[in-house]
Design a protein around this motif. Structure first.
Motif, mmCIF file in Angstrom:
data_model
loop_
_atom_site.group_PDB
_atom_site.id
_atom_site.type_symbol
_atom_site.label_atom_id
_atom_site.label_comp_id
_atom_site.label_asym_id
_atom_site.label_seq_id
_atom_site.Cartn_x
_atom_site.Cartn_y
_atom_site.Cartn_z
ATOM 1 N N PHE A 208 -50.931 -85.145 -8.322
ATOM 2 C CA PHE A 208 -51.461 -86.412 -8.705
ATOM 3 C C PHE A 208 -53.344 -86.154 -8.244
ATOM 4 N N PHE A 209 -53.466 -85.631 -7.538
ATOM 5 C CA PHE A 209 -55.170 -85.228 -7.229
ATOM 6 C C PHE A 209 -55.704 -84.458 -8.346
ATOM 7 N N ASN A 210 -54.916 -83.533 -8.668
ATOM 8 C CA ASN A 210 -55.456 -82.608 -9.889
ATOM 9 C C ASN A 210 -55.457 -83.622 -11.135
ATOM 10 N N LEU A 211 -54.748 -84.439 -11.310
ATOM 11 C CA LEU A 211 -54.768 -85.127 -12.587
ATOM 12 C C LEU A 211 -55.777 -86.305 -12.400
ATOM 13 N N TRP B 125 -56.287 -88.815 -21.799
ATOM 14 C CA TRP B 125 -55.276 -88.284 -21.959
ATOM 15 C C TRP B 125 -55.338 -86.927 -22.059
ATOM 16 N N LEU B 126 -54.457 -86.040 -21.250
ATOM 17 C CA LEU B 126 -54.726 -84.376 -21.485
ATOM 18 C C LEU B 126 -53.987 -83.942 -22.439
ATOM 19 N N ASN B 127 -54.553 -82.994 -23.098
ATOM 20 C CA ASN B 127 -53.874 -82.434 -24.172
ATOM 21 C C ASN B 127 -52.936 -81.379 -23.871
ATOM 22 N N ASN B 128 -52.105 -80.636 -24.660
ATOM 23 C CA ASN B 128 -51.185 -79.998 -24.435
ATOM 24 C C ASN B 128 -51.612 -78.812 -23.752
ATOM 25 N N PRO C 26 -44.169 -78.919 -17.923
ATOM 26 C CA PRO C 26 -45.082 -79.926 -18.437
ATOM 27 C C PRO C 26 -44.573 -81.269 -18.465
ATOM 28 N N ALA C 27 -43.192 -81.646 -18.585
ATOM 29 C CA ALA C 27 -42.711 -82.914 -18.603
ATOM 30 C C ALA C 27 -43.001 -83.504 -17.280
ATOM 31 N N VAL C 28 -43.009 -82.957 -16.392
ATOM 32 C CA VAL C 28 -43.551 -83.519 -14.876
ATOM 33 C C VAL C 28 -44.719 -84.043 -14.916
ATOM 34 N N VAL C 29 -45.741 -83.008 -15.531
ATOM 35 C CA VAL C 29 -47.116 -83.363 -15.710
ATOM 36 C C VAL C 29 -47.383 -84.520 -16.521
ATOM 37 N N ARG C 30 -46.602 -84.761 -17.672
ATOM 38 C CA ARG C 30 -46.836 -86.079 -18.607
ATOM 39 C C ARG C 30 -46.335 -87.198 -17.786
ATOM 40 N N GLU C 31 -45.219 -87.159 -16.818
ATOM 41 C CA GLU C 31 -44.722 -88.406 -16.333
ATOM 42 C C GLU C 31 -45.863 -88.805 -15.036
ATOM 43 N N MET C 32 -46.304 -87.656 -14.466
ATOM 44 C CA MET C 32 -47.189 -88.035 -13.371
ATOM 45 C C MET C 32 -48.461 -88.723 -13.963
ATOM 46 N N GLU C 33 -48.901 -88.239 -15.183
ATOM 47 C CA GLU C 33 -50.249 -88.779 -15.777
ATOM 48 C C GLU C 33 -49.911 -90.264 -16.333
ATOM 49 N N SER C 34 -48.528 -90.731 -16.620
ATOM 50 C CA SER C 34 -48.423 -91.968 -17.117
ATOM 51 C C SER C 34 -48.243 -92.902 -15.809
#
Length: 291
Positions: A137-140, A149-152, A166-174
């Motif tokens: 969370f804090f890195n994002l 938005w973060l790229n790939n 990577p799917a976890v990162v996408r979920e946390m970003e949303s």
């Protein structure tokens, strides 16, 4: 000599944030020699006045760090208060023999306290339970300062650093981009939109977890008692009940009569006696079964 780490009653961010910031910015910053001398006295003699001066001279740094967490929708005064707790913990554990400045050592403790406060009070973050998710969370949050938005490539890099998919990162970003809605309607909401507040939702009692657990427990108990009562019957009576009541394709009295070589009336009597035994074994629960 004072032994208090809070020498001024008005020096509190919760009472007057702007006045507090102005006050701490007026406190002189210690030189490296002064800081080292005070830290030695605290470390070797447990000198509280030295601890007070170390804390007071570094309050401005807590304000600076707390400002970087302003995007979480939490009160700045609360963030500063938590950061001050971290600062005091750092002063207590600071070892002047390590050859580093206190501010470099205290940054970790200040951020750690603020992180914990955010995790306890920011509703969006409460869904993050693992250590990797919290760090994520804090890195994002830091990445969001630069990018919409973060790229790939960035997603893959963060996922590799934290050892998550990577799917976890996408979920946390949303989740990080989600709106942290309040439970009650806001003061600016009019009558046409106030109904959208969760406080005004209609309650669905059928989905009450306690009622669901109770109902499931009742069904399990009823099923267990039924199986136990059936097991106590003789094989023929048990088969008649199963064919007449429990089978998807229920048999008629005449079909069972042909199987057992008796009259249909005899099958009816056997069924009636078996049902009576079930009622005696199951008590009131058998009434619903017989119906």
């Amino acid at each position: 000599m004072s032994t208090s780490l809070q020498p001024l009653g008005h020096l509190s961010p919760g009472q007057d944030l702007n006045g507090y910031i102005q006050s701490v910015n007026r406190i002189a910053v210690l030189t490296a020699e002064e800081e080292h001398e005070l830290a030695l006295r605290l470390h070797e003699e447990n000198h509280l006045e030295s601890a007070r001066r170390l804390v007071m001279s570094h309050l401005r740094f807590v304000v600076h760090i707390a400002r970087s967490y302003s995007g979480y929708g939490l009160q700045q005064a609360d963030l500063i208060q938590e950061g001050n707790v971290g600062l005091m913990k750092a002063v207590k554990r600071f070892d002047p023999h390590q050859g580093v400045r206190l501010v470099s050592f205290a940054v970790h403790w200040i951020k750690a306290e603020i992180h914990e406060f955010v995790l306890r009070n920011w509703r969006i973050v409460k869904v993050a339970t693992t250590k990797a998710q919290r760090k994520l969370f804090f890195n994002l949050r830091g990445a969001k300062k630069r990018l919409a938005w973060l790229n790939n490539d960035e997603v893959d890099a963060i996922a590799g650093d934290l050892d998550v998919k990577p799917a976890v990162v996408r979920e946390m970003e949303s989740r990080l981009s989600a709106h942290d809605a309040g439970f009650d309607a806001g003061p600016s909401d009019d009558e046409s939109s106030a109904y959208q507040a969760p406080a005004n939702y209609l309650e669905d009692h059928s989905l009450d977890p306690a009622a669901q657990v109770e109902q499931q427990d009742l069904e399990d108990d009823s099923h267990g008692r039924l199986l136990k009562a059936l097991a106590a019957l003789d094989e023929r009576s048990r088969d008649i009940l199963q064919q007449r009541w429990l089978s998807d394709n229920k048999s008629t009295l005449h079909e069972l009569a042909d199987i057992y070589g008796v009259s249909a009336e005899r099958i009816r009597q056997l069924e009636k006696n078996a049902m009576k035994k079930l009622r005696e074994s199951m008590g009131d629960m058998s009434e619903g079964f017989a119906a």
